[in-house]
Design an enzyme around this catalytic site. Structure first.
Site, PDB file in Angstrom:
ATOM      1  N   TYR A   9       0.818  -1.215   0.000  1.00  0.00           N
ATOM      2  CA  TYR A   9       0.000   0.000   0.000  1.00  0.00           C
ATOM      3  C   TYR A   9       0.853   1.269   0.000  1.00  0.00           C
ATOM      4  CZ  TYR A   9      -3.891  -3.124   1.153  1.00  0.00           C
ATOM      5  OH  TYR A   9      -4.819  -4.129   1.141  1.00  0.00           O
ATOM      6  N   LYS A  36       4.031 -15.443   2.983  1.00  0.00           N
ATOM      7  CA  LYS A  36       4.028 -16.239   1.743  1.00  0.00           C
ATOM      8  C   LYS A  36       5.491 -16.529   1.424  1.00  0.00           C
ATOM      9  CE  LYS A  36       1.813 -17.975  -1.857  1.00  0.00           C
ATOM     10  NZ  LYS A  36       1.004 -19.204  -1.745  1.00  0.00           N
ATOM     11  N   ASP A  88      -2.340 -18.494   2.140  1.00  0.00           N
ATOM     12  CA  ASP A  88      -3.458 -19.229   1.519  1.00  0.00           C
ATOM     13  C   ASP A  88      -3.993 -20.282   2.493  1.00  0.00           C
ATOM     14  OD1 ASP A  88      -0.886 -20.137   1.128  1.00  0.00           O
ATOM     15  OD2 ASP A  88      -1.222 -20.958  -0.863  1.00  0.00           O
ATOM     16  N   ASP A 107      -5.247  -6.995   5.858  1.00  0.00           N
ATOM     17  CA  ASP A 107      -6.473  -6.329   5.406  1.00  0.00           C
ATOM     18  C   ASP A 107      -7.501  -7.389   5.002  1.00  0.00           C
ATOM     19  OD1 ASP A 107      -8.196  -4.360   4.627  1.00  0.00           O
ATOM     20  OD2 ASP A 107      -7.067  -3.723   2.868  1.00  0.00           O
ATOM     21  N   ASP A 120     -10.941  -9.016   7.445  1.00  0.00           N
ATOM     22  CA  ASP A 120     -12.344  -8.957   7.012  1.00  0.00           C
ATOM     23  C   ASP A 120     -12.957 -10.356   7.027  1.00  0.00           C
ATOM     24  OD1 ASP A 120     -12.193  -6.230   6.611  1.00  0.00           O
ATOM     25  OD2 ASP A 120     -13.305  -6.301   4.723  1.00  0.00           O
TER      26      ASP A 120
END
Ligand code: NAD
Length: 353
Positions: free
Chosen positions: A141, A186, A218, A242, A246
């Site tokens: 970001y 990852k 994942d 992020d 959620d």
């Protein structure tokens, strides 16, 4: 006396912020504290009033406050603006200016809301309590980006220092909870994740009393749905956090329940619900103020050191929900549906009693 900068923002932001002030007033009355509120615009409201999403006066008010309480920002009215001038840019700038690198997002399934979770009781065990610690000022970001000639790129950059400070925060938080950290990365693909993992392993060795595990992102998405009660503190980089927060949040029943705290090493932190400005329900008085109220409870605990007062707010929220008075997003047959202000009044009354 505690001074709080209040940035209600756009859409349902002002609607969910107002009950927080009533709740803090009730806390002040019961425990003998004074909270001083100073209001300032941010996001779309600030664009309309001052021409930019984070006016210097708003930033200066935040810097000088003991804590910042934010509603939500954004909406269709400002979507035509270029990204750097949109409401969301105000929030990114506020986080960066205040150095708020640690975003704490608790995802708790309360026993009294088990019917609201999309997961079966046999999966959740009826309740779970995890804390997602998301790195907030690095990664994709904030890295260099561009788009030209039919090619676009975003860059994920992390330094050891950035990883170490969020990792230390996660281990410290785990020591106040169930002593377990899951670090999500990852590392089978990304160099930033391999650096992330090596720093986390150093911290793991420094914290032998805290259980530790690595998990690929994942797999984490799958395990959060499969066995949410196994997680305690989950620490991860900006974008993974992020998305996963959620996902974890929705497992609790409604986004209207999820609070957050954004902390740095400085004195000022920002507390805000995880949800956005919900333009689809704004102005109707039906938004769930619980996420905002629980964010205020996080403020009491993390910024003011008022743990008993924070617990009183959390207990009051649970008492109202257990009494089956709920906003429309959470209600199941048999519940009494109440509006935003009434929910705030009920929570404030429960604190007083
Ligand atoms: P949203 O979170 O605003 O809404 C998603 C859905 O959840 C909607 O159906 C909404 O009605 C519902 N919802 C959200 N909060 C609720 C509450 N308290 N009670 C009941 N229902 C609730 O996400 P979105 O629709 O993707 O975004 C709307 C705007 O908010 C956009 O402009 C977006 O950029 C902005 N946004 C802001 C923040 C922030 O201020 N931190 C965060 C996310 C999105």
């Amino acid at each position: 006396m505690f001074s709080i900068a209040v940035l209600p923002g756009d859409g349902i932001g002002p609607e969910v912020t107002a009950p927080c002030l009533a709740v803090l007033q009730a806390v002040g009355d019961r425990f003998g504290h004074r909270f001083d509120f100073a209001f300032a615009p941010i996001g779309g409201q600030a664009i309309d009033e001052a021409g930019c999403p984070l006016p210097p006066e708003t930033l200066s008010l935040c810097r000088n406050a003991d804590a910042v309480l934010l509603g939500a920002l954004g909406g269709p009215k400002w979507e035509i603006l270029p990204a750097p001038r949109r409401p969301e840019a105000g929030l990114l700038a506020l986080r960066q200016e205040l150095g708020l690198y640690a975003n704490l997002r608790p995802a708790v399934l309360y026993l009294c809301l088990r019917e609201a979770s999309p997961l079966k009781d046999s999966v959740t065990g009826g309740a779970f309590d995890m804390l997602i610690v998301r790195e907030l000022t690095g990664g994709l970001y904030y890295g260099p980006r561009g788009c030209a000639g039919g090619r676009a790129y975003d860059t994920m950059v992390y330094t050891e220092r950035e990883i170490e400070r969020i990792g230390r925060r996660a281990f410290a938080l785990a020591r106040r909870r169930r002593h377990k950290v899951t670090s999500v990365d990852k590392a089978n693909v990304l160099d930033t994740s391999r650096l992330w993992r090596s720093v986390m392993h150093r911290l793991r060795d420094e914290h032998p009393d805290v259980g530790y595990g690595d998990m690929l992102v994942d797999n984490a998405a799958m395990q959060l749905v499969r066995r949410p009660a196994d997680f305690d503190v989950v620490v991860t980089e900006n974008m993974f956090g992020d998305i996963l927060s959620d996902l974890a949040g929705m497992l609790t029943g409604s986004i209207g329940l999820l609070p957050s705290a954004s902390l740095g090493d400085g004195a000022v932190a920002v507390y805000e619900p995880v949800h956005g400005s919900a333009p689809d329900i704004a102005g109707q008085g039906i938004a769930n103020p619980t996420a905002a109220v629980l964010s205020a409870a996080m403020m009491l605990r993390h910024s003011f050191g008022l743990a008993d007062e924070a617990a009183a707010v959390e207990d009051a929220v649970m008492a109202v929900l257990a009494g089956r008075k709920k906003t429309a997003d959470l209600a199941v047959p048999g519940d009494e549906i109440v509006g935003t202000s009434e929910m705030g009044r009920l929570i404030a009354r429960a604190i007083a009693s």
